[in-house]
Design an enzyme around this catalytic site. Structure first.
Site, PDB file in Angstrom:
ATOM      1  N   SER A  93       0.847  -1.183   0.000  1.00 10.21           N
ATOM      2  CA  SER A  93       0.000   0.000   0.000  1.00 10.21           C
ATOM      3  C   SER A  93       0.898   1.255   0.000  1.00 10.21           C
ATOM      4  O   SER A  93       1.760   1.379  -0.857  1.00 10.21           O
ATOM      5  CB  SER A  93      -0.938  -0.052   1.209  1.00 10.21           C
ATOM      6  OG  SER A  93      -2.023   0.808   1.046  1.00 10.21           O
TER       7      SER A  93
ATOM      8  N   ASP B 187      -8.440  -6.480  -4.971  1.00  4.94           N
ATOM      9  CA  ASP B 187      -8.077  -5.171  -4.411  1.00  4.94           C
ATOM     10  C   ASP B 187      -8.654  -4.089  -5.314  1.00  4.94           C
ATOM     11  O   ASP B 187      -8.207  -3.915  -6.441  1.00  4.94           O
ATOM     12  CB  ASP B 187      -6.544  -5.062  -4.345  1.00  4.94           C
ATOM     13  CG  ASP B 187      -6.070  -3.775  -3.680  1.00  4.94           C
ATOM     14  OD1 ASP B 187      -6.878  -2.855  -3.463  1.00  4.94           O
ATOM     15  OD2 ASP B 187      -4.855  -3.696  -3.385  1.00  4.94           O
TER      16      ASP B 187
ATOM     17  N   HIS C 185      -7.821  -5.423  -0.561  1.00  6.16           N
ATOM     18  CA  HIS C 185      -6.551  -4.764  -0.291  1.00  6.16           C
ATOM     19  C   HIS C 185      -5.891  -5.310   0.974  1.00  6.16           C
ATOM     20  O   HIS C 185      -4.672  -5.473   1.036  1.00  6.16           O
ATOM     21  CB  HIS C 185      -6.811  -3.268  -0.161  1.00  6.16           C
ATOM     22  CG  HIS C 185      -5.582  -2.444   0.010  1.00  6.16           C
ATOM     23  ND1 HIS C 185      -4.613  -2.353  -0.947  1.00  6.16           N
ATOM     24  CD2 HIS C 185      -5.154  -1.680   1.047  1.00  6.16           C
ATOM     25  CE1 HIS C 185      -3.642  -1.561  -0.522  1.00  6.16           C
ATOM     26  NE2 HIS C 185      -3.934  -1.149   0.681  1.00  6.16           N
TER      27      HIS C 185
END
Lengths: 384, 384
Positions: free
Chosen positions: A157, A323, A356
């Protein structure tokens, strides 16, 4: 100075590293930050060649407590499952470092720090920071510790953005680079979700224009709403459906506004738990850094140009099929740019419905991919 | 009583229909609502056979101002492009009705109405309502107007849920039914987004436990944040990227928390404009009605059972390929249930990148599909 130096790390170490005032951190905005402090944790020992250091970069709401109990929540480290004896990142073999990003609230200089010029909390006088600023601070720390080359930078991320930025800005200091569930720039939808969170915080009257600390209050309700909005984006629709569906908290509906559905209760809990460990202004500054992130934009609009000096770096790019915050297409953009730059990149899209957040969860293919990549890189690096 | 009766509608008419106090609306919660008032608009004339009435059901934040200037915003009706001479829903041929849902804030009884028992605004003493309650109120109005059978019920999003509910609860009063961009039940992700919005409203100190009206204030900031969060879900990521990308408001970044990106400015505008026309408690009640919606759940868990008496109704189900709020898969579930019940259903997934909001936008395939379906149904109904 922190209690640790490069020569004297314990098997597990940590603290706050304080740079002398004259070593200011230059920021992309043109401002400078001094004195600079960096909260850090380390696991394992730096070898004599200083060739086994792995920097793990944390995500938006993460911190340096990678693989040890969090001091505020009492919970295990956020990547406990990845870091430890026999795990893909083994402290018996590597010197693993995790630092709190600048702008954060776990020991690194951020909006909750004292501004030496006024003796008061920075609050909104803290300068806006970027992902490159976070990385520049990390590079200063590595230099202070005498680590000339990182064996690996790894992040998911926002951590993956820092890893990319390392490759772009310090390619000669990097042997390998792992970017997980990330993107080379923030999309309009990403910015939109962050703006909702920021507006929720700024709408809370206890935010006080950012100066809540001086008023002895905290914008907890606004920060909780921001966290709730963000949290939805970390999970896939399928994962939410699988975990919660339309399951109720009790038998029957309340016919009111209590949390009838388990998903409501879960989100409220996420919001409430978050305010106990995170600073609202840090949330504003770090989301802003994410929104400003556009690696191609830093290199004349061509992403491949960011990696032209990184041809010798070994890259591993991982994405998760479900995601929707940083969809696989954005990882593909990154891989194409790496290929165009002539860098070596392996790419895996992991099939999962966890969204995610799969990054933090039990996802065996992530473990095995990382173990394989890091192991091969260690062999190439001549690490024992 | 309102100014119009079934016998005396002007070509365009509207007002508030007041039921006598003894005609209470029974609610699913067990409560009853009296006196019941319904805000409505009509376009066209009811024919002598009363066989040409089309009920259009509005979405979460819509109202009865379907095809005429909105009294608060001065903007054209929300489906102006679909309703009018020569358009798919032509008032020269059909008697087109749109009513404000109960719980709403544009004339129908809702939380901002006066509770006759206390002489004060209902606020949170208003009973929680359901989609079926909204439909029951509409059915009362149709009965009051002497309309025994609707030629069509048409709705998108929450309007589509009302259309489904009509088919389930009043199949004998329905000739055709159009469900656009909708779902037979609210998913965990849908509930989660609504919960964020509700928490944003309830976190605003001006909400005052719902009693803001009595305090002469309005929770505008909370409602604006709720709208912003909702609005993101109405657009696809591709549409946001195409419309805004990372385009800036000005030359260069502000290095602060002003709206740097056009998408931020757009969202802020959406929030600010919304509070001028919508009531915060209505937002709570109507989102709750949506969350409670689970048509299969009303029929023993089998969706097909909802339509077992609706075999003679002609259904048209439309979805948009980029709608992630109510994805095509949920329309397919509906179509499968209709097929299983033996009802006739046509289904079209329209390829578009405009997301859920394509319903309101220039989407020629939507127009042509609706024109074709309604035209064929009118022929079958023997309408001139």
């Amino acid at each position: 100075m922190g209690k640790a130096t490069a020569q004297s790390f314990a098997d597990e170490d940590g603290g706050i590293w304080r740079f002398p005032a004259e070593q200011a951190l230059r920021l992309d905005s043109g401002a400078a930050l001094s004195p600079l402090e960096i909260g850090y944790k380390t696991y394992g020992r730096l070898n004599a060649e200083k060739s086994n250091a792995i920097l793990v970069c944390h995500a938006l709401t993460g911190d340096q407590h990678l693989a040890s109990t969090h001091p505020l929540t009492g919970k295990p480290g956020w990547w406990d499952r990845m870091v430890g004896p026999g795990k893909p990142l083994d402290p018996g073999r590597y010197f693993i470092v995790c630092t709190n990003v600048i702008g954060g609230c776990m020991g690194s200089t951020g909006p909750a720090s004292i501004d030496p010029a006024t003796g008061k909390t920075y609050a909104l006088t803290f300068p806006v920071i970027t992902i490159a600023d976070m990385v520049r601070a990390q590079a200063m720390l590595m230099e202070a510790w005498g680590i000339e080359t990182l064996f690996a930078v790894i992040g998911g991320s926002m951590g993956g953005m820092q890893a990319m930025q390392w490759a772009a800005d310090y390619p000669e200091k990097l042997f390998s680079c792992v970017c997980i569930a990330t993107a080379p720039r923030h999309s309009a939808q990403n910015i939109a979700f962050h703006e909702v969170g920021r507006q929720a915080i700024m709408a809370d009257p206890d935010w006080r224009g950012g100066a809540y600390d001086a008023h002895g209050v905290r914008p907890e309700k606004g920060l909780a709403v921001a966290r709730m909005a963000g949290h939805i984006t970390y999970l896939s629709e399928a994962a939410l459906q699988r975990k919660f569906g339309r399951e109720l908290q009790r038998d029957g509906l309340s016919w009111g506004f209590d949390a009838d559905f388990q998903v409501e209760s879960y989100l409220r809990h996420q919001g409430a738990a978050f305010v106990d460990r995170f600073d609202a202004n840090s949330y504003l500054y770090i989301t802003r850094a994410l929104d400003y992130f556009d690696l191609a934009g830093q290199f004349g609009g061509v992403l491949a140009h960011a990696f032209q000096k990184a041809r010798q770096v070994r890259f591993c790019v991982l994405s998760f099929s479900s995601d929707w915050l940083y969809p696989t297409g954005e990882s593909r953009d990154l891989v194409r740019a790496l290929n165009a730059a002539g860098a070596r990149a392996s790419f895996v899209e992991i099939e999962t419905d966890k969204g995610h957040d799969a990054f933090f969860l039990d996802e065996p293919q992530l473990d095995s991919t990382l173990r394989g990549f890091i192991g091969a890189a260690a062999h190439a690096r001549g690490l024992k």
